[in-house]
Design an enzyme around this catalytic site. Structure first.
Site, short mmCIF file in Angstrom:
data_model
loop_
_atom_site.label_atom_id
_atom_site.label_comp_id
_atom_site.label_asym_id
_atom_site.label_seq_id
_atom_site.Cartn_x
_atom_site.Cartn_y
_atom_site.Cartn_z
N PRO A 1 0.80 -1.22 0.00
CA PRO A 1 0.00 0.00 0.00
C PRO A 1 0.83 1.28 0.00
O PRO A 1 1.86 1.36 0.67
CB PRO A 1 -0.82 -0.11 1.30
CG PRO A 1 -0.05 -1.04 2.16
CD PRO A 1 0.59 -2.02 1.21
N ASN A 2 0.34 2.24 -0.78
CA ASN A 2 0.92 3.59 -0.89
C ASN A 2 2.22 3.64 -1.69
O ASN A 2 2.75 4.72 -1.95
CB ASN A 2 1.14 4.22 0.50
CG ASN A 2 -0.15 4.31 1.28
OD1 ASN A 2 -1.12 4.90 0.82
ND2 ASN A 2 -0.21 3.70 2.45
N ARG B 1 5.25 10.70 -3.04
CA ARG B 1 4.90 10.43 -1.64
C ARG B 1 6.09 10.74 -0.73
O ARG B 1 7.12 10.09 -0.83
CB ARG B 1 4.52 8.96 -1.49
CG ARG B 1 4.29 8.53 -0.06
CD ARG B 1 4.26 7.02 0.08
NE ARG B 1 4.04 6.64 1.46
CZ ARG B 1 4.25 5.43 1.94
NH1 ARG B 1 4.68 4.46 1.15
NH2 ARG B 1 4.04 5.17 3.21
N TYR C 1 11.17 8.96 1.03
CA TYR C 1 11.24 7.87 0.05
C TYR C 1 11.91 8.24 -1.25
O TYR C 1 12.05 7.38 -2.13
CB TYR C 1 9.81 7.35 -0.22
CG TYR C 1 9.13 6.81 1.02
CD1 TYR C 1 9.61 5.67 1.66
CD2 TYR C 1 8.03 7.46 1.59
CE1 TYR C 1 9.01 5.18 2.80
CE2 TYR C 1 7.41 6.98 2.73
CZ TYR C 1 7.90 5.84 3.34
OH TYR C 1 7.30 5.35 4.48
N ASN D 1 8.22 -5.24 -0.99
CA ASN D 1 8.13 -4.15 -0.02
C ASN D 1 6.68 -4.13 0.43
O ASN D 1 5.81 -3.65 -0.29
CB ASN D 1 8.52 -2.80 -0.64
CG ASN D 1 8.52 -1.69 0.40
OD1 ASN D 1 7.93 -1.84 1.48
ND2 ASN D 1 9.17 -0.59 0.08
N ALA E 1 3.26 -0.70 5.01
CA ALA E 1 2.78 -0.74 6.39
C ALA E 1 2.33 -2.13 6.82
O ALA E 1 2.30 -2.42 8.03
CB ALA E 1 1.65 0.27 6.58
N GLU F 1 12.76 -9.11 1.59
CA GLU F 1 11.97 -7.95 2.00
C GLU F 1 12.82 -6.69 1.79
O GLU F 1 14.01 -6.69 2.11
CB GLU F 1 11.64 -8.14 3.47
CG GLU F 1 11.10 -6.98 4.22
CD GLU F 1 11.19 -7.19 5.73
OE1 GLU F 1 10.50 -6.47 6.46
OE2 GLU F 1 11.97 -8.07 6.18
N ARG G 1 12.73 5.18 12.74
CA ARG G 1 11.56 6.04 12.60
C ARG G 1 10.62 5.84 13.79
O ARG G 1 11.07 5.60 14.89
CB ARG G 1 10.90 5.76 11.24
CG ARG G 1 11.83 6.08 10.05
CD ARG G 1 11.17 5.79 8.72
NE ARG G 1 9.98 6.61 8.52
CZ ARG G 1 9.08 6.38 7.56
NH1 ARG G 1 9.25 5.36 6.73
NH2 ARG G 1 8.03 7.16 7.44
C1 DQA Z 1 8.33 1.24 3.90
C2 DQA Z 1 8.32 1.53 5.41
C3 DQA Z 1 6.95 1.30 6.00
O1 DQA Z 1 6.96 1.58 7.40
C4 DQA Z 1 5.93 2.21 5.34
O2 DQA Z 1 4.65 1.94 5.85
C5 DQA Z 1 5.97 2.12 3.86
C6 DQA Z 1 7.26 2.04 3.19
C7 DQA Z 1 9.68 1.59 3.27
O3 DQA Z 1 9.87 1.21 2.12
O4 DQA Z 1 10.52 2.24 3.89
O5 DQA Z 1 4.94 2.23 3.20
O6 DQA Z 1 8.10 -0.15 3.71
#
Ligand code: DQA
Length: 141
Positions: free
Chosen positions: A9-10, A17, A22, A71, A74, A95, A104
Site C-alpha cells: 500500500p501507498n 509520496r 522515500y 516491499n 505498512a 523484503e 523512525r
Molecule cells: C516502507 C516503510 C513502512 O513503514 C511504510 O509503511 C511504507 C514504506 C519503506 O519502504 O521504507 O509504506 O516499507
C-alpha cells in the site's frame, strides 16, 4: 529464475509520496530498473503493486515465480495474513524497505515478517530493490 516483485500500500505513489523519506524515483522507474537488474543475471521479473491485502495474497497464490522481492509497506508492521501467505509460498522471499524503519516511529520497529523472509534490505533507498535482486541471484539460483 522468475522473480516476482511485489509492492504494497501507498508504494504506487513513490516519486511524490513524502519525497524527503522515500526519494523522487517513481515505482515505474524502480520496476524498470529491477527488470534490467534481473535480466543482467539472466532472470525475469514481473511486477505487481496493490493497496489491497487480499489482492496481494491472491497474487502470491498464483505460484508462477521462483522467488519474491517484496516491499510490504505498512503491512510489515501488523499483517499476519501477509506473513502467512509468504510463509506458504515455498520460495525465497527478500523484503525491502526504502527507509530505515528502525530509526523512525516506534510502530515501524515491529516487523511481523521476521522468520519468513530469507533476507532483508533496509534503509538503502530505492537501490535496495536492486540489492535484493542481487542477493537472490547469488543465493537462490
Ligand atoms: C516502507 C516503510 C513502512 O513503514 C511504510 O509503511 C511504507 C514504506 C519503506 O519502504 O521504507 O509504506 O516499507
Amino acid at each position: 529464475m522468475r522473480i516476482l516483485l511485489l509492492n504494497g500500500p501507498n508504494l504506487g505513489r513513490l516519486g511524490t509520496r513524502q519525497p524527503e523519506v522515500y526519494g523522487t524515483t517513481t515505482l515505474a522507474e524502480i520496476e524498470a530498473a529491477c527488470a534490467e537488474g534481473a535480466a543482467s543475471h539472466g532472470h525475469t521479473l514481473t511486477a505487481f503493486q496493490t493497496n489491497h491485502e487480499g489482492a496481494l495474497i491472491d497474487r502470491v497464490e498464483q505460484r508462477d515465480y521462483d522467488a519474491i522481492v517484496i516491499n510490504p509497506g505498512a503491512w510489515t508492521h501488523y499483517s499476519y495474513a501477509i506473513r502467512d501467505a509468504l510463509a506458504a509460498c515455498d520460495v525465497p522471499v527478500v523484503e525491502v524497505h526504502i527507509s530505515d524503519v528502525g530509526a523512525r516511529e516506534e510502530f515501524r520497529k515491529v516487523n511481523v515478517l521476521v522468520g519468513v523472509v530469507a533476507h532483508s534490505v533496509v534503509g538503502r533507498g530505492w537501490p535496495g530493490y536492486l540489492e535484493a535482486i542481487d542477493w537472490l541471484a547469488a543465493h537462490a539460483t
